[in-house]
Scaffold this motif. Sequence first.
Motif, short mmCIF file in Angstrom:
data_model
loop_
_atom_site.label_atom_id
_atom_site.label_comp_id
_atom_site.label_asym_id
_atom_site.label_seq_id
_atom_site.Cartn_x
_atom_site.Cartn_y
_atom_site.Cartn_z
N ARG A 80 0.84 -1.21 0.00
CA ARG A 80 0.00 0.00 0.00
C ARG A 80 0.87 1.25 0.00
O ARG A 80 0.52 2.26 -0.60
N LYS A 81 2.01 1.18 0.68
CA LYS A 81 2.96 2.29 0.59
C LYS A 81 3.50 2.38 -0.85
O LYS A 81 3.64 3.48 -1.41
N TYR A 82 3.78 1.21 -1.43
CA TYR A 82 4.42 1.19 -2.75
C TYR A 82 3.53 1.82 -3.82
O TYR A 82 3.98 2.69 -4.58
N PHE A 83 2.27 1.39 -3.88
CA PHE A 83 1.42 1.98 -4.93
C PHE A 83 1.19 3.47 -4.66
O PHE A 83 0.96 4.25 -5.59
N SER A 84 1.25 3.84 -3.38
CA SER A 84 1.07 5.27 -3.05
C SER A 84 2.22 6.10 -3.60
O SER A 84 2.02 7.21 -4.10
N VAL A 85 3.44 5.56 -3.48
CA VAL A 85 4.60 6.24 -4.06
C VAL A 85 4.41 6.37 -5.57
O VAL A 85 4.65 7.43 -6.17
N LYS A 86 3.96 5.28 -6.19
CA LYS A 86 3.75 5.31 -7.65
C LYS A 86 2.66 6.31 -8.02
O LYS A 86 2.73 6.97 -9.06
N LEU A 87 1.64 6.40 -7.17
CA LEU A 87 0.55 7.35 -7.44
C LEU A 87 1.07 8.79 -7.38
O LEU A 87 0.72 9.62 -8.22
N ILE A 88 1.91 9.06 -6.36
CA ILE A 88 2.47 10.41 -6.25
C ILE A 88 3.35 10.71 -7.46
O ILE A 88 3.28 11.81 -8.04
N GLU A 89 4.16 9.75 -7.86
CA GLU A 89 5.00 9.95 -9.05
C GLU A 89 4.13 10.16 -10.30
O GLU A 89 4.44 10.99 -11.16
N GLN A 90 3.04 9.40 -10.37
CA GLN A 90 2.12 9.55 -11.51
C GLN A 90 1.53 10.96 -11.51
O GLN A 90 1.45 11.61 -12.56
N ALA A 91 1.15 11.42 -10.32
CA ALA A 91 0.57 12.77 -10.22
C ALA A 91 1.60 13.83 -10.61
O ALA A 91 1.25 14.90 -11.13
N GLN A 92 2.83 13.53 -10.35
CA GLN A 92 3.89 14.48 -10.70
C GLN A 92 4.34 14.31 -12.15
O GLN A 92 5.28 14.97 -12.60
N GLY A 93 3.68 13.37 -12.88
CA GLY A 93 4.04 13.13 -14.27
C GLY A 93 5.42 12.54 -14.41
O GLY A 93 6.14 12.78 -15.38
N ASN A 94 5.79 11.76 -13.41
CA ASN A 94 7.17 11.29 -13.39
C ASN A 94 7.20 9.83 -12.95
O ASN A 94 7.80 9.47 -11.96
#
Lengths: 429, 78
Positions: B61-75
């Motif tokens: 759950r931490k991992y997909f959250s990191v990916k979500l933040i990166e996705q939101a940052q377009g990165n």
Amino acid sequence: MADLRINLAGIKSPNPFWLASAPPTNSGYQVQRAFEAGWGGAVWKTLGDPILNVSSRFAAVSFNGQRVAGFNNIELITDRPLEVNLKEIYETKKRFPDHAIIASLMVEPKQEKWHEIVKRVEDTGVDGLELNFGCPHGMAERGMGSASGQVPELVERQTYWVKEAAKTPVIVKLTPNITDITSTAEAAVKGGADAVSMINTINSLAGVDIDTWNTIPHVGGKGAHGGYCGPAVKPIALHMVGECARNPRIPIPISGIGGISNWQNAVEFMLMGATGVQVCTAAMHHGFRIVEDMIEGLNNYLDDKGISSVMDIVGKSVPKYSDWGNLDLNYNITARINQDVCIECNKCYIACEDTSHQCIDRLVDSNGVSFLKVREEDCVGCNLCSIVCPVDGAIDMVEVPNDLPPMTWNERQAALGLLNGTAEKVVKS
Amino acid sequence: MSEHQQYVLEREQIDDLLQKGYKIKKVIESLSGDIVQFEQDSNTEEEPTKEILLILTPNARKYFSVKLIEQAQGNVQL
């Protein structure tokens, strides 16, 4: 030799160690002996209408051989006439002009009562006033002490009344018997307080005698709740000091109180935002001369750190104290057992297996020798094994590199909120 | 299966979808874990392909959250 002098809202003292308002500061004889021993200041035992006390007043909680881990009292404020105290304050201040004498005050929540006592006390030459809005027993039943200290409006109003009459700095002493101490600290600021002090004692019952069924302490077979202090309350006090120190709406100095027993405790409170500390239980347990070790230890600590003035450490840990939601969820530590030091008592194994995350294995090597090993991939870094371990150095908690960047709960919830279009709702939930 | 092994499995499932071009479109936090809905944009008028993972382990759950933040940052970084 570091400079140990402090200046708390204009109150100067030769070192940050003050005796708190309590039995050790009941009389001029005691305070003068304390100053001779080296205490930098003293908050005189609370002045007000002289009270009547009961016999059998103190109780202590010992834990596994540690005497006075916690201390409970049902003694009230001074039982001596105001004139007697004022005369002794005057004499003490005259003899020790460079030491800080702060008069603790408690009267009914009436403007004229506060004005009268402030004027009479300040005539003695005290360096400051401390308003006792904290005592939880006895006086609270009469509407004073913590009874008024738990109501922000009363804290603000009474502080304001005192400030109307006071010429010296006013410290408001806060009760911990409240959900959020910052609410009353903010009220003190609104009332014009020059500083706050915390914590007063915590509502408590020290124990029950399982043979006689009497409370501890009891007064002829009957008991009442008291105020708890001593080493056991230090974490509670330190938290409250930190909460006030990091609150921008409380921009006034803090005098730290609560279980301070040695110079290390004092440093902790000062790092967490206290400009100075007040001590009671440790002095009651070991006598006034404990201040000698406190002064020497603090001085050596500052010298070792290359810090020239004790004032330079005030608040240095405050930026490191935040809300849980701002902590990095991806920071990892793990336990490592040092086989050379471990005595294989199995305390860590039992603690982890029974009450934590079952990540310590009991193994046997090729020579048939048993040993304990942490499965690091399953260890959540809770610290429990190292806490229960009886041998220093047997278990280290070490940082584990993470391939993920730092991420806080608040950042995660904000991202989820943006994704789901419910940012506000998610953040608040 | 240890929780760590389950985390590794869930992380691989998340990585697999992200590597195929899926993006996290919705997350429902529930008592049973986090329900993560992935969508793969299509270049046609067809409905985007959807995949749903129920993420159970805290580390995943931490991992997909990191990916979500990166996705939101377009990165998005894999």
